[in-house]
Design a protein around this motif. Structure first.
Motif, PDB file in Angstrom:
ATOM      1  N   THR A  84      23.769 -21.517   1.255  1.00  0.00           N
ATOM      2  CA  THR A  84      24.824 -20.539   1.026  1.00  0.00           C
ATOM      3  C   THR A  84      24.842 -19.599   2.225  1.00  0.00           C
ATOM      4  N   PHE A  85      25.908 -18.804   2.317  1.00  0.00           N
ATOM      5  CA  PHE A  85      26.059 -17.893   3.443  1.00  0.00           C
ATOM      6  C   PHE A  85      25.997 -16.450   2.975  1.00  0.00           C
ATOM      7  N   GLN A  86      25.500 -15.585   3.866  1.00  0.00           N
ATOM      8  CA  GLN A  86      25.361 -14.174   3.537  1.00  0.00           C
ATOM      9  C   GLN A  86      26.721 -13.564   3.192  1.00  0.00           C
ATOM     10  N   VAL A  87      27.738 -13.902   3.977  1.00  0.00           N
ATOM     11  CA  VAL A  87      29.104 -13.455   3.690  1.00  0.00           C
ATOM     12  C   VAL A  87      29.828 -14.619   3.020  1.00  0.00           C
ATOM     13  N   VAL A  88      30.105 -14.467   1.727  1.00  0.00           N
ATOM     14  CA  VAL A  88      30.705 -15.580   0.991  1.00  0.00           C
ATOM     15  C   VAL A  88      32.196 -15.655   1.306  1.00  0.00           C
ATOM     16  N   GLN A  89      32.635 -16.853   1.641  1.00  0.00           N
ATOM     17  CA  GLN A  89      34.029 -17.057   2.030  1.00  0.00           C
ATOM     18  C   GLN A  89      34.567 -18.324   1.363  1.00  0.00           C
ATOM     19  N   PRO A  90      34.936 -18.233   0.084  1.00  0.00           N
ATOM     20  CA  PRO A  90      35.559 -19.399  -0.551  1.00  0.00           C
ATOM     21  C   PRO A  90      36.941 -19.638   0.033  1.00  0.00           C
ATOM     22  N   PHE A  91      37.473 -20.817  -0.269  1.00  0.00           N
ATOM     23  CA  PHE A  91      38.865 -21.074   0.116  1.00  0.00           C
ATOM     24  C   PHE A  91      39.743 -20.226  -0.801  1.00  0.00           C
ATOM     25  N   PRO A  92      40.301 -19.129  -0.313  1.00  0.00           N
ATOM     26  CA  PRO A  92      40.884 -18.130  -1.213  1.00  0.00           C
ATOM     27  C   PRO A  92      42.096 -18.590  -1.998  1.00  0.00           C
ATOM     28  N   SER A  93      42.936 -19.440  -1.398  1.00  0.00           N
ATOM     29  CA  SER A  93      44.157 -19.857  -2.081  1.00  0.00           C
ATOM     30  C   SER A  93      43.932 -21.022  -3.037  1.00  0.00           C
ATOM     31  N   MET A  94      42.733 -21.621  -2.974  1.00  0.00           N
ATOM     32  CA  MET A  94      42.396 -22.708  -3.887  1.00  0.00           C
ATOM     33  C   MET A  94      41.785 -22.134  -5.151  1.00  0.00           C
ATOM     34  N   THR A  95      41.872 -22.883  -6.239  1.00  0.00           N
ATOM     35  CA  THR A  95      41.263 -22.427  -7.475  1.00  0.00           C
ATOM     36  C   THR A  95      39.743 -22.553  -7.386  1.00  0.00           C
ATOM     37  N   VAL A  96      39.090 -21.941  -8.343  1.00  0.00           N
ATOM     38  CA  VAL A  96      37.630 -21.995  -8.405  1.00  0.00           C
ATOM     39  C   VAL A  96      37.153 -23.438  -8.484  1.00  0.00           C
ATOM     40  N   ILE A  97      37.762 -24.220  -9.367  1.00  0.00           N
ATOM     41  CA  ILE A  97      37.301 -25.606  -9.525  1.00  0.00           C
ATOM     42  C   ILE A  97      37.621 -26.437  -8.287  1.00  0.00           C
ATOM     43  N   ASN A 157      24.844 -31.920  -4.495  1.00  0.00           N
ATOM     44  CA  ASN A 157      23.688 -32.676  -4.984  1.00  0.00           C
ATOM     45  C   ASN A 157      22.460 -32.510  -4.070  1.00  0.00           C
ATOM     46  N   PRO A 158      22.059 -31.256  -3.822  1.00  0.00           N
ATOM     47  CA  PRO A 158      20.940 -31.034  -2.899  1.00  0.00           C
ATOM     48  C   PRO A 158      19.584 -31.187  -3.581  1.00  0.00           C
ATOM     49  N   HIS A 159      18.553 -31.425  -2.778  1.00  0.00           N
ATOM     50  CA  HIS A 159      17.191 -31.259  -3.274  1.00  0.00           C
ATOM     51  C   HIS A 159      16.501 -30.119  -2.537  1.00  0.00           C
ATOM     52  N   ILE A 160      17.164 -29.574  -1.499  1.00  0.00           N
ATOM     53  CA  ILE A 160      16.739 -28.335  -0.855  1.00  0.00           C
ATOM     54  C   ILE A 160      17.949 -27.409  -0.799  1.00  0.00           C
ATOM     55  N   LEU A 161      17.762 -26.167  -1.249  1.00  0.00           N
ATOM     56  CA  LEU A 161      18.848 -25.198  -1.243  1.00  0.00           C
ATOM     57  C   LEU A 161      18.361 -23.930  -0.538  1.00  0.00           C
ATOM     58  N   MET A 162      19.095 -23.506   0.487  1.00  0.00           N
ATOM     59  CA  MET A 162      18.746 -22.319   1.251  1.00  0.00           C
ATOM     60  C   MET A 162      19.750 -21.222   0.946  1.00  0.00           C
ATOM     61  N   LEU A 163      19.229 -20.099   0.471  1.00  0.00           N
ATOM     62  CA  LEU A 163      20.063 -19.002   0.008  1.00  0.00           C
ATOM     63  C   LEU A 163      19.932 -17.818   0.967  1.00  0.00           C
ATOM     64  N   ASP A 164      21.033 -17.447   1.589  1.00  0.00           N
ATOM     65  CA  ASP A 164      21.019 -16.365   2.578  1.00  0.00           C
ATOM     66  C   ASP A 164      21.521 -15.076   1.934  1.00  0.00           C
ATOM     67  N   GLU A 165      20.582 -14.227   1.520  1.00  0.00           N
ATOM     68  CA  GLU A 165      20.871 -12.923   0.916  1.00  0.00           C
ATOM     69  C   GLU A 165      21.887 -13.040  -0.221  1.00  0.00           C
ATOM     70  N   VAL A 166      21.551 -13.887  -1.155  1.00  0.00           N
ATOM     71  CA  VAL A 166      22.450 -14.146  -2.275  1.00  0.00           C
ATOM     72  C   VAL A 166      22.625 -12.917  -3.165  1.00  0.00           C
ATOM     73  N   ASN A 167      21.695 -11.945  -3.085  1.00  0.00           N
ATOM     74  CA  ASN A 167      21.786 -10.757  -3.932  1.00  0.00           C
ATOM     75  C   ASN A 167      22.416  -9.555  -3.246  1.00  0.00           C
ATOM     76  N   ALA A 168      22.764  -9.683  -1.964  1.00  0.00           N
ATOM     77  CA  ALA A 168      23.315  -8.551  -1.214  1.00  0.00           C
ATOM     78  C   ALA A 168      24.615  -8.069  -1.859  1.00  0.00           C
ATOM     79  N   GLY A 169      24.703  -6.748  -2.071  1.00  0.00           N
ATOM     80  CA  GLY A 169      25.911  -6.155  -2.628  1.00  0.00           C
ATOM     81  C   GLY A 169      25.995  -6.158  -4.139  1.00  0.00           C
ATOM     82  N   LEU A 170      24.993  -6.723  -4.812  1.00  0.00           N
ATOM     83  CA  LEU A 170      25.016  -6.794  -6.270  1.00  0.00           C
ATOM     84  C   LEU A 170      24.289  -5.597  -6.878  1.00  0.00           C
ATOM     85  N   ASN A 171      24.709  -5.201  -8.084  1.00  0.00           N
ATOM     86  CA  ASN A 171      23.990  -4.136  -8.776  1.00  0.00           C
ATOM     87  C   ASN A 171      22.767  -4.711  -9.490  1.00  0.00           C
ATOM     88  N   THR A 172      21.977  -3.846 -10.111  1.00  0.00           N
ATOM     89  CA  THR A 172      20.706  -4.271 -10.699  1.00  0.00           C
ATOM     90  C   THR A 172      20.899  -5.355 -11.755  1.00  0.00           C
TER      91      THR A 172
END
Length: 250
Positions: A84-97, A157-172
């Motif tokens: 994952t990336f520190q700054v999340v950038q989904p495809f904004p005009s596409m739906t979640v699915i 379908n990963p067996h290794i997942l690297m998370l880059d500051e996945v909690n940044a900007g979130l409340n407790t």
């Protein structure tokens, strides 16, 4: 037990700047490993090297017994290494699915739209986003965009997942929910490397912590040992933490 991933004397320079210097480490199956260090220590750069965004200047990276340090990012992700990336950038005009379907079709060898949709919905359910499947991704809150980032990665379908500051900007509360989700991912047998600035998070979540400072690996030990390491205290935790430790253990 054979290492799932092994870095051997990996370095990366940008011009005359040495971002990573001779880093060697291994990742075993099923581990949750914290990756910490001061700002500019090289944490994201190291993840970028492993995932092929930046090739290593020197050294080798071995995944399941095969070198991957000269592969392209799409080739590495197809081998089961997602991030994952520190700054999340989904495809904004596409739906979640649709965002998650793109991940499934990109790296999980899924070729039919129906299968991709089924896989995507499975991961949206797992991450708590099923009710938002048909919503444009740009309408999600930050916490839900981070969940979407996880769902997209899991669809590969990963067996290794690297998370880059996945909690940044979130409340407790959001951080606690994210940690529960990370533990649930690890329970599926996926090895996790998490870049995190909150020491309470890594000590409570990770069996092992890797510490970088000025691009060099200065510690790679169980969490309880890392927070008492004088080099880590000086480089990352600061003098106030060191004084509290001295009072507590003096």
């Amino acid at each position: 037990m054979s290492a799932l991933l092994e870095l051997r004397n990996v370095s990366r320079s940008f011009g005359g700047i040495h971002a990573i210097r001779n880093v060697s480490l291994t990742l075993q199956p099923g581990q949750i490993v914290g990756l910490i260090g001061p700002n500019g220590a090289g944490k994201s750069t190291l993840v970028n090297i492993i995932t092929g965004v930046h090739p290593a200047t020197s050294g080798t990276i071995v995944h399941k017994g095969e070198r991957i340090d000269r592969l392209k990012p799409f080739q590495i992700s197809a081998r089961g290494i997602a991030r994952t990336f520190q700054v999340v950038q989904p495809f904004p005009s596409m739906t979640v699915i649709q965002n998650v379907m793109a991940g499934a079709m990109f790296a999980a060898n899924i070729r039919s739209m129906d299968e991709a949709r089924s896989v995507a919905m499975e991961h949206l359910t797992f991450t708590g986003l099923a009710a938002m499947a048909d919503r444009p991704a740009e309408q999600l809150t930050l916490a839900n965009r981070k969940r979407l980032e996880l769902a997209k990665s899991l669809a590969m379908n990963p067996h290794i997942l690297m998370l880059d500051e996945v909690n940044a900007g979130l409340n407790t509360s959001e951080v606690e929910q994210a940690l529960d989700l990370i533990r649930a991912i690890a329970a599926r047998g996926i090895s996790i490397v998490i870049i995190e600035h909150l020491l309470k998070v890594v000590t409570g979540l990770c069996s092992r912590i890797i510490v970088l400072h000025h691009g060099e690996l200065i510690a790679d030990d169980p969490a309880a040992d890392v927070i008492k390491d004088p080099r880590v205290i000086e480089a990352y935790l600061g003098s106030k933490f060191a004084q509290r430790q001295m009072v507590r253990h003096g």
